[in-house]
Design an enzyme around this catalytic site. Structure first.
Site, PDB file in Angstrom:
ATOM      1  N   GLU A   1      42.369  37.757  32.456  1.00 43.93           N
ATOM      2  CA  GLU A   1      42.926  36.454  32.082  1.00 43.93           C
ATOM      3  C   GLU A   1      43.757  36.569  30.809  1.00 43.93           C
ATOM      4  OE1 GLU A   1      39.593  33.666  32.129  1.00 43.93           O
ATOM      5  OE2 GLU A   1      39.915  33.397  34.269  1.00 43.93           O
TER       6      GLU A   1
ATOM      7  N   GLU B   1      38.699  36.102  41.130  1.00 42.60           N
ATOM      8  CA  GLU B   1      37.639  35.194  40.682  1.00 42.60           C
ATOM      9  C   GLU B   1      37.839  33.852  41.340  1.00 42.60           C
ATOM     10  OE1 GLU B   1      36.863  34.594  36.509  1.00 42.60           O
ATOM     11  OE2 GLU B   1      37.273  36.685  36.051  1.00 42.60           O
TER      12      GLU B   1
END
Ligand code: BGP
Length: 493
Positions: free
Chosen positions: A202, A390
């Site tokens: 991320e 995810e």
């Protein structure tokens, strides 16, 4: 409809939330090791020490509460605090059992992160820690037994703490060299065992959690912009090294993504939604697209942000973009310029509540179309293979006396999300490599540090205070996911 035969079904984890083994095997201390637990209403904190006076204390992580280190203090592990990462759910001692459970579900892939300080304990060491290398050798050998292909994140919300204290974290260009030494070492060492790598988890989260994502103790816009740039260059150099080491090796970008909706059709709301979307997409424009977008450069100019760069940085970014784009996506966010709507309903980027969607106890909205929208947006923009690394839902699961967990809400969530992916592949023609459900074995929440925000197919007996036997038990979703994989995604009942 069903998924391609070679589709990589699996689950995802991260060392700082799952591995534990804090002081074992020659591991050094990571930034994640100085984070306390929090809750939905109480932000996690970073503990600090003043080495001269011995005084200790704590500060916020930058989101939820400000990050301010008093003069003369450094982030440190201090006595009397509970740190969830130190034991986490103890993959370090349970990896054989856990990988066997993944094998039983039929996993084709397992996303895990390598603990940087287990390989280079101080981050700037000349040589790697042999015991750390051995640990992951054993892990990958175990994966191989079950035909599971590892997908390895090199830095998932952790940086060796020494790099944060000594160099100020990723705002220093020196970290590029340390990271590339680390990535090159492990890509060479595990050649033949690991083919898929991700650089920074991320990467766009550096804008909010800059200590967590970049080891920064300085949260200025200048520091964050420089840190992001240095991570981009480190990623490009890792792609370059990977292709030199072996043509089968692929290095992906990892982006936190969520579709952004405007609350109304007021053009002002539309513009706000567009700007919010760009605030994420510029990270993939650079790392996957190879170029800084004009709007970002203009913003830096306006804010007086000047990047420290080397002459060939921009050429490197263009020449060595990520081989594929992976992302996390849990739901969507909604924004408005109007003074209406209830706050909440996003994930890390909170907007206002979307009246068409349900939220969980932490305010995260479940959006049955989010994966299809995300996949179309990203595929249209970059035309590169995508990988959902995810997706999932956090829930305070209840374990029954017989060890069972009836997580129907998780099955419902996953069914809708897998259907959405299916549509993106089979109706829209998106090139999707795989899907790894987040937190496949219960682990610590990154946002809150809690255990009770559980995501797994497998329940782990551990609570928010660190009590419990760490015993594993299968939830209803375990059997359901096994069926999904066995049927190539055709049987979602
Ligand atoms: C992502 C992180 C993960 C993970 C997940 C769920 O942002 O990459 O590390 O934790 O979100 O978030 P949380 O743990 O806060 O529920």
């Amino acid at each position: 409809m069903s998924f391609p035969k070679n589709f990589l079904w699996g689950g995802a984890t991260a060392a700082n939330q799952y591995e534990g083994g804090f002081s074992e095997g020659g591991k050094g201390v990571n930034t994640s090791d100085v984070l306390t637990a929090g809750s939905h209403t109480t932000p996690r904190r970073i503990t600090w020490l003043n080495p001269t006076t011995g005084e200790t204390g704590s500060t916020g992580m930058g989101f939820g509460s400000p990050m301010e280190f008093p003069e003369g203090t450094i982030p440190a592990v201090v006595d009397g605090e509970y740190y969830p990462s130190h034991v986490a759910t103890d993959f370090y001692h349970h990896f054989k059992e856990d990988i066997a459970l993944m094998g039983e579900m039929g996993f084709k892939t397992f996303r895990l992160s390598m603990n940087w300080a287990r390989i280079f304990p101080n981050g700037d060491d000349e040589t790697p820690n042999a015991e750390g290398l051995k640990f992951y050798d054993e892990v990958f050998d175990e994966c191989k037994k079950y035909g599971i292909e590892p997908l390895v994140t090199l830095s998932h919300y952790e940086t060796p703490l020494n790099l944060s204290i000594k160099y100020g974290g990723w705002k220093s260009r020196q970290l590029i060299d340390f990271f590339v030494r680390y990535s090159t070492t492990v890509m060479k060492h595990y050649r033949g065992k690991v083919k898929y790598w991700l650089t920074f988890n991320e990467i766009n989260m550096i804008q909010w959690g800059c200590f967590m994502a970049g080891g920064l103790t300085d949260s200025s816009d200048q520091a964050k912009a420089q840190a992001a740039h240095n991570q981009f260059v480190a990623s490009a150099l890792t792609v370059k090294a990977a292709h030199e080491i072996g043509e089968e090796i692929q290095v992906g970008q990892m982006l936190a993504y969520q579709p952004i909706y405007a609350y109304t059709c007021d053009p002002e709301d539309q513009l706000l939604a567009l700007k919010n979307a760009q605030n994420t997409l510029w990270f993939s424009d650079v790392q996957t697209g190879g170029k800084y977008p004009a709007y970002k450069l203009k913003e830096y100019e306006r804010k007086g942000i000047v990047l420290e760069t080397e002459p060939d940085d921009f050429e490197l970014l263009e020449k060595y973009p990520a081989d594929f784009l992976s992302f996390s996506c849990y739901g969507s966010s909604t924004f408005t310029t109007h003074n209406e709507g209830e706050a909440g309903g996003g994930n890390l980027i909170m907007g206002i509540k979307n009246p068409y969607l349900e939220t969980n106890a932490w305010g995260w909205a479940t959006d049955p179309n989010c994966l299809r929208i995300a996949l179309n947006t990203l595929y249209d923009r970059y035309h590169k293979p995508l990988w959902i690394v995810e997706n999932g839902i956090g829930w305070d699961d209840k374990k029954e006396a017989d060890g069972s967990v009836h997580d129907t809400y998780r099955i419902d969530y996953l069914r809708a999300n897998i259907k959405s992916m299916d549509d993106a592949i089979n109706i829209d023609g998106v090139d999707l490599m795989g899907y790894t459900m987040w937190g496949c074995i219960d682990l610590v929440s990154a946002g809150t540090g809690e255990m009770k925000k559980r995501y797994g197919f497998v329940y782990v007996d551990r609570d928010d205070q660190g009590n419990g036997t760490l015993a594993r038990s299968k939830k209803d979703s375990f059997y359901w996911y096994k069926k999904v994989i066995a049927s190539d995604g055709a049987d979602l009942d």
